[in-house]
Design an enzyme around this catalytic site. Sequence first.
Site: not given
Ligand code: SIN
Length: 276
Positions: A94, A251, A266
């Site tokens: 996504h 990602h 994040r």
């Molecule tokens: C995300 O923001 O989709 C999660 C990425 C991760 O936990 O590596």
Amino acid sequence: MKIKNLDGVGAEVLELDIGNLSAREFAELERVFAEEGLVFFRDQQLTPQQHIDFARRWGEININRFFKAHSEYPEIAMVAKEPEQTANIGGGWHTDHSYDVEPALGSILVARELPPANGDTWFTSMYAAYDALSPGLKETLASLHAVHSAKHVFGSEVKYQRETGGRLGNSEAADGLPDPVHPVIITHPLSGKKALYVNPGFTLRFNGWSAEESAPLLNYLFDVAMDAAFVTQFKWQPGSIAFWDNRATWHFAQNDYHGCRRVMHRITIEGCALSA
Ligand code: SIN
């Protein structure tokens, strides 16, 4: 600072302390980020406040509507999985926030607690996906727009909500969001390069087409974008940071560390409306 281009997408930026950037270093980092759409840092010692300060240098911070926030810093969204939990956050290809009218620029993800093994994040390049298409398909896609949505992921009716055990919330906000329409091929706002802008997580269909009509072409584009040649499998270590551009990459957080804890911080940076 040294730049190490990776085989798939992105570059590792070495010999740089992102908690203490000079104006010259920041300008160079801006250039690399615009070009690559994805940068990784190792061995950083960022406090939550330094994480926020670094993010603010790139734009306004988006306070996440669906993820649980850090107890002291609302700017930081918690991307966590506890040993007893089975679903993770982001466990499918996504790009974040394509369900917004003005999709977010990108996110800065800081590793805070890692499982002893696994829990990598995979990234792929929307510049490379676009470049891999034939001239004829590029021309067809140039006139298309696609509809994106958050409802089937963060809305009140979805399985994902139930399985994430309190890590996601505010499903009524997702239910109430309009489903935006974005060009299928965008001109990237930072690099000026063309990029494919559909993703398996949030793109529903081409605008004016049914979901059934859209599925074969969307799935073809998804397959192109998942070509192993474009993918970087990022192995986290203590002090690792990934900073991705949502308009240039997708990602996928691997969910292969059941029984262990993984905690990431994040911060997402606001973006802009996208044009063809
Ligand atoms: C995300 O923001 O989709 C999660 C990425 C991760 O936990 O590596």
